[in-house]
Design a protein around this motif. Structure first.
Motif, PDB file in Angstrom:
ATOM      1  N   LEU A 195      -8.440  23.131  -5.683  1.00  0.00           N
ATOM      2  CA  LEU A 195      -9.328  23.538  -4.591  1.00  0.00           C
ATOM      3  C   LEU A 195     -10.761  23.694  -5.098  1.00  0.00           C
ATOM      4  O   LEU A 195     -11.702  23.214  -4.486  1.00  0.00           O
ATOM      5  N   GLN A 196     -10.919  24.389  -6.228  1.00  0.00           N
ATOM      6  CA  GLN A 196     -12.234  24.523  -6.843  1.00  0.00           C
ATOM      7  C   GLN A 196     -12.472  23.335  -7.758  1.00  0.00           C
ATOM      8  O   GLN A 196     -11.585  22.911  -8.491  1.00  0.00           O
ATOM      9  N   MET A 345     -16.726  27.987  -2.676  1.00  0.00           N
ATOM     10  CA  MET A 345     -15.686  28.998  -2.782  1.00  0.00           C
ATOM     11  C   MET A 345     -16.218  30.303  -2.199  1.00  0.00           C
ATOM     12  O   MET A 345     -17.399  30.417  -1.844  1.00  0.00           O
ATOM     13  N   ASN A 352     -16.340  24.058  -3.755  1.00  0.00           N
ATOM     14  CA  ASN A 352     -14.947  23.665  -3.579  1.00  0.00           C
ATOM     15  C   ASN A 352     -14.876  22.144  -3.692  1.00  0.00           C
ATOM     16  O   ASN A 352     -15.867  21.485  -4.043  1.00  0.00           O
TER      17      ASN A 352
END
Length: 369
Positions: A195-196, A345, A352
């Motif tokens: 995700l990151q 994020m 992200n």
């Protein structure tokens, strides 16, 4: 006889590497570390000491231990390196004909681990159990010496599987873009689904791998002095050559460790060392936070993170500058605060996956210019 059939018979590597048919240059070794091996892999237990007649094994097996791992297949067990460090003699050694190789690594259970070979870092801070990555490495002395090493103090450093594939007979890397930087630039794992993300992780999406391979050596929390002095820059200087490119991006963390004047001179030193190798340097400024909007809904972070020194340094050293700080702000202003927030994020600093892709697209577009 094919390589796979030879492996199935457990014939020592040295027995068939030296006698390869000139028309059969493809070399592909698959090692499964731990107690047992999956079909198609050669088993390597922690107790296996390197022997020239076999052609592979651990240099100091007394410092190795078989351990279980949470993955499946080749990832269900591993070996743990009890001593480590980029200069450690506690390596796994493989005899190889000189040439250029692609090495794919699968870790065991470990929270954060780096991979070193030939005495320098190759992959930085792989995170999570069963993490995978790969890198190119030239072999010039007939042997690969590889180990996993400290990414986070006090944690176990384990290796589940290793695949080594010969790319060519030349003993130098393909044209390469090396990337320095911090947590907004570095790789996150699994690389394909995290995700990151850092924008360096996403850069290969926009640049042809037929022209350049990309080596992202950035790490979270890093700053200019740490990158130069603690091993990452050493790795780049070992391999960088004429025709390569070094992307130099710092500033977010640097005020904690260096004055702005010190920052500028450390950056200048790295620029000069890379120029001396005949490679090109491109300076990149750091993007701002998602919240850097003023009352007029204009995004701006031009006064942050030593940006002015980076801009001045590019002019003084006559190197290209990608002012990602300004270019990203222009984009964030255009899409507005709400859409900008969706690219970060929850801390509003780290991109992200979607945000990293956008930043990488900006950097790639500027690089192509």
């Amino acid at each position: 006889m094919t390589t796979q059939k030879i492996k199935a018979l457990n014939i020592p590597i040295s027995k068939y590497v030296k006698n390869l048919n000139p028309n059969e240059k493809q070399i592909n070794y698959k090692f499964d570390f731990g107690s047992v091996a999956e079909p198609g892999y050669t088993n390597v237990s922690a107790s296996l000491e390197y022997n020239p007649s076999v052609g592979y094994g651990f240099n100091t097996p007394v410092n190795m231990k078989n351990v279980t791992a949470a993955g499946s297949g080749a990832g269900s067990d591993a070996v743990q390196f009890l001593t480590f460090g980029t200069k450690s003699s506690n390596t796994f050694n493989v005899d190889l004909p000189n040439g250029l190789y692609e090495v794919a690594v699968t870790l065991g259970d470990t929270s954060r681990t780096s991979v070193a070979a030939e005495g320098v870092y190759q992959v930085m801070n792989m995170t999570g159990n069963g993490a995978t990555d790969k890198f190119q490495i030239p072999i010039t002395d007939g042997q690969l010496n590889i180990l996993v090493t400290e990414g986070k103090a006090g944690k176990a450093f384990t290796l589940s599987a290793l695949e080594i594939r010969k790319i060519s007979d030349k003993s130098k890397t393909d044209k390469t873009i090396y990337i320095s930087g911090d947590s907004t630039v570095c790789n996150y794992y699994p690389i394909g689904t995290s995700l990151q993300c850092g924008w360096g992780q996403m850069l290969p999406q926009f640049l042809s791998n037929k022209e350049y391979q990309i080596r992202d050596m950035a790490t979270g929390g890093q700053f200019a002095r740490g990158f130069r002095d603690d091993g990452q820059f050493e790795s780049i200087m070992k391999y960088i050559k004429k025709g390569d490119c070094f992307i130099l991006e710092f500033g977010i963390n640097d005020s904690k460790y260096e004055t702005e004047a010190e920052f500028k001179e450390i950056m200048r030193d790295m620029i000069k060392q890379v120029k001396d190798k005949g490679a090109k340097v491109v300076l990149v400024t750091s993007q701002g936070k998602a919240t850097d909007f003023d009352l007029n809904n204009v995004h701006s972070a031009v006064d942050k993170w030593y940006r002015h020194s980076t801009v001045a340094l590019a002019d003084e050293e006559k190197v290209p500058l990608i002012d990602l700080n300004v270019l990203s702000s222009k984009y964030y202003t255009a899409i507005g605060q709400e859409a900008t927030a969706k690219l970060f994020m929850s801390d509003s600093l780290h991109p992200n996956r979607a945000g990293a892709i956008k930043l990488a697209s900006i950097v790639a577009s500027e690089l192509k210019k």
